[in-house]
Motif scaffolding. Structure first.
Motif, PDB file in Angstrom:
ATOM      1  N   GLU A  10       0.831  -1.203   0.000  1.00 24.41           N
ATOM      2  CA  GLU A  10       0.000   0.000   0.000  1.00 24.41           C
ATOM      3  C   GLU A  10       0.867   1.255   0.000  1.00 24.41           C
ATOM      4  OE1 GLU A  10      -3.673   2.035   2.566  1.00 24.41           O
ATOM      5  OE2 GLU A  10      -2.924   0.034   3.043  1.00 24.41           O
ATOM      6  N   ARG A  11       1.938   1.224   0.817  1.00 19.88           N
ATOM      7  CA  ARG A  11       2.845   2.376   0.853  1.00 19.88           C
ATOM      8  C   ARG A  11       3.504   2.580  -0.501  1.00 19.88           C
ATOM      9  NH1 ARG A  11       4.094   0.667   6.201  1.00 19.88           N
ATOM     10  NH2 ARG A  11       5.867  -0.565   5.456  1.00 19.88           N
ATOM     11  N   GLY A  12       3.844   1.456  -1.164  1.00 24.48           N
ATOM     12  CA  GLY A  12       4.454   1.554  -2.485  1.00 24.48           C
ATOM     13  C   GLY A  12       3.518   2.170  -3.495  1.00 24.48           C
ATOM     14  N   SER A  13       2.238   1.798  -3.433  1.00 25.23           N
ATOM     15  CA  SER A  13       1.237   2.350  -4.344  1.00 25.23           C
ATOM     16  C   SER A  13       1.065   3.845  -4.120  1.00 25.23           C
ATOM     17  CB  SER A  13      -0.103   1.633  -4.166  1.00 25.23           C
ATOM     18  OG  SER A  13       0.008   0.264  -4.489  1.00 25.23           O
ATOM     19  N   VAL A  14       1.036   4.242  -2.853  1.00 24.04           N
ATOM     20  CA  VAL A  14       0.902   5.659  -2.524  1.00 24.04           C
ATOM     21  C   VAL A  14       2.100   6.445  -3.054  1.00 24.04           C
ATOM     22  CG1 VAL A  14       0.851   7.331  -0.631  1.00 24.04           C
ATOM     23  CG2 VAL A  14      -0.546   5.251  -0.511  1.00 24.04           C
ATOM     24  N   ALA A  15       3.293   5.864  -2.927  1.00 21.69           N
ATOM     25  CA  ALA A  15       4.509   6.532  -3.389  1.00 21.69           C
ATOM     26  C   ALA A  15       4.491   6.724  -4.906  1.00 21.69           C
ATOM     27  CB  ALA A  15       5.741   5.721  -2.980  1.00 21.69           C
ATOM     28  N   VAL A  16       3.993   5.703  -5.612  1.00 17.28           N
ATOM     29  CA  VAL A  16       3.912   5.796  -7.067  1.00 17.28           C
ATOM     30  C   VAL A  16       2.955   6.907  -7.478  1.00 17.28           C
ATOM     31  CG1 VAL A  16       3.118   4.619  -9.153  1.00 17.28           C
ATOM     32  CG2 VAL A  16       4.558   3.405  -7.520  1.00 17.28           C
ATOM     33  N   VAL A  17       1.783   6.942  -6.854  1.00 16.11           N
ATOM     34  CA  VAL A  17       0.796   7.981  -7.161  1.00 16.11           C
ATOM     35  C   VAL A  17       1.367   9.361  -6.862  1.00 16.11           C
ATOM     36  CG1 VAL A  17      -1.449   8.935  -6.514  1.00 16.11           C
ATOM     37  CG2 VAL A  17      -1.179   6.471  -6.795  1.00 16.11           C
ATOM     38  N   GLN A  18       2.091   9.471  -5.753  1.00 14.82           N
ATOM     39  CA  GLN A  18       2.692  10.751  -5.381  1.00 14.82           C
ATOM     40  C   GLN A  18       3.725  11.184  -6.416  1.00 14.82           C
ATOM     41  OE1 GLN A  18       5.433  10.986  -1.953  1.00 14.82           O
ATOM     42  NE2 GLN A  18       4.122  12.629  -1.171  1.00 14.82           N
ATOM     43  N   SER A  19       4.511  10.229  -6.917  1.00  7.57           N
ATOM     44  CA  SER A  19       5.518  10.545  -7.935  1.00  7.57           C
ATOM     45  C   SER A  19       4.868  11.007  -9.227  1.00  7.57           C
ATOM     46  CB  SER A  19       6.403   9.320  -8.202  1.00  7.57           C
ATOM     47  OG  SER A  19       7.163   8.983  -7.059  1.00  7.57           O
TER      48      SER A  19
END
Length: 266
Positions: A10-19
Motif C-alpha cells: 500500500e505504501r508503495g502504491s501511494v509513493a507511485v501515485v505521489q511521484s
C-alpha cells in the motif's frame, strides 16, 4: 499476504501515485513559467532538490522536458507536443466524423463507429445508431480486439510492419468459433483488405454480429482511423458486404477529405 507485506504494498502504491502527481506538477510549472531550473522546481513542489532532479530527469528521458544547455534550465519538450497532437487529432476525427456517422447510420439503419489504433486495440471515438440497430451498447471510449473486428483488421492491414508483427506474435484470443487466430490467415486477410479497400468480420467478435469497415486517411495519406458499420447477421449477410462496403468506403473517403486528405488522380 501478511499484514506487513500488505502495508508495504500500500505504501508503495501511494509513493507511485505521489511521484506521478509530482511529475505532472513539474509539467504544469514549466508550462506556466516557460522554463525553470531544478532549484525553482523543487521550491514550488516543496521537495528536496535531489527529488526534483529525479523527476525532471525521468521526464527528460521520455522527451517531455528538455534542458537548455547554455542556461541549465528546463522547458517542455516535444513529447508533450506529440501527446497534444494525438489528442487534437482524435478530437478532429470525432468532431468531423459525427455527421458522417449520423448520415450513414440513418441510411443503412445500423450502428456506425469510428475507431483509432491504440497500441494493441481499436478504440472507438464516435458512434451513431440507426433506427434499425438492435444493440444499445455505447462503444465510445472502449477498446476492441484488432484481430477480431472489422475496424481492427483495417487498422492492422495499414499499420506499420512492426505493429502488425507485434500483434500477430502474441497468442490471439478466440471470442467465437469463427474468430481467426492463425497469423498467416490474418495476413492473407490484410492483403485482401488493402487490395479491395475494405474489410469485414463474420461473427468473429460476437456470435450473430457482422461488420464492414473502411480506412480513413489523414492529410499525409496515412490511415489514422477506420469507419465501420455493424449489425445482426440475419440482416447483414456476407453476400451484401460489397454493396455495404461501397457506402462505408464513400463515408470514409468523405471523412478523409474533411481531415485534409486528397487522393492524387490516377
Amino acid at each position: 499476504m501478511s499484514g506487513s507485506q500488505g502495508e508495504n504494498a500500500e505504501r508503495g502504491s501511494v509513493a507511485v501515485v505521489q511521484s506521478v502527481d509530482r511529475a505532472l506538477s513539474v509539467l504544469e510549472i514549466l508550462a506556466a513559467h516557460g522554463e525553470a531550473g531544478v532549484t525553482e522546481v523543487a521550491a514550488e513542489l516543496g521537495v528536496h532538490k535531489s527529488t526534483a532532479f529525479r523527476l525532471v530527469a525521468a521526464l527528460e528521458s521520455r522527451g517531455f522536458v528538455e534542458q537548455l544547455a547554455d542556461r541549465g534550465k528546463y522547458r517542455l519538450g516535444f513529447g508533450v507536443v506529440r501527446l497534444a497532437g494525438a489528442a487534437a487529432a482524435q478530437l478532429d476525427i470525432a468532431r468531423e466524423g459525427r455527421p458522417i456517422c449520423d448520415a450513414l447510420a440513418a441510411d443503412l439503419e445500423e450502428t456506425v463507429n469510428i475507431a483509432i489504433l491504440d497500441v494493441d486495440r481499436a478504440v472507438n471515438v464516435s458512434q451513431a445508431r440507426g433506427p434499425g440497430a438492435l444493440s444499445t451498447h455505447n462503444w465510445v471510449g472502449q477498446g476492441t480486439p484488432l484481430h477480431a473486428t472489422s475496424s481492427g483488421k483495417v487498422l492492422l492491414a495499414y499499420a506499420p510492419d512492426a505493429v502488425r508483427k507485434d500483434v500477430l506474435s502474441r497468442e490471439l484470443q478466440r471470442f467465437t468459433p469463427a474468430t481467426i487466430t492463425d497469423p498467416e490467415v490474418l495476413r492473407q486477410d490484410f492483403d485482401r483488405i488493402v487490395e479491395q479497400g475494405w474489410g469485414a468480420t463474420v461473427e468473429e467478435f460476437e456470435i450473430g454480429l457482422n461488420a464492414v469497415a473502411a480506412p480513413v486517411r489523414g492529410a499525409d495519406g496515412d490511415v489514422i482511423a477506420a469507419l465501420s458499420v455493424s449489425g445482426p447477421s440475419f440482416r447483414m449477410d456476407p453476400e451484401d458486404f460489397p454493396k455495404l462496403a461501397r457506402r462505408v468506403v464513400s463515408g470514409a473517403e468523405e471523412l478523409s477529405r474533411k481531415l485534409g486528405f486528397f487522393a492524387r488522380a490516377r
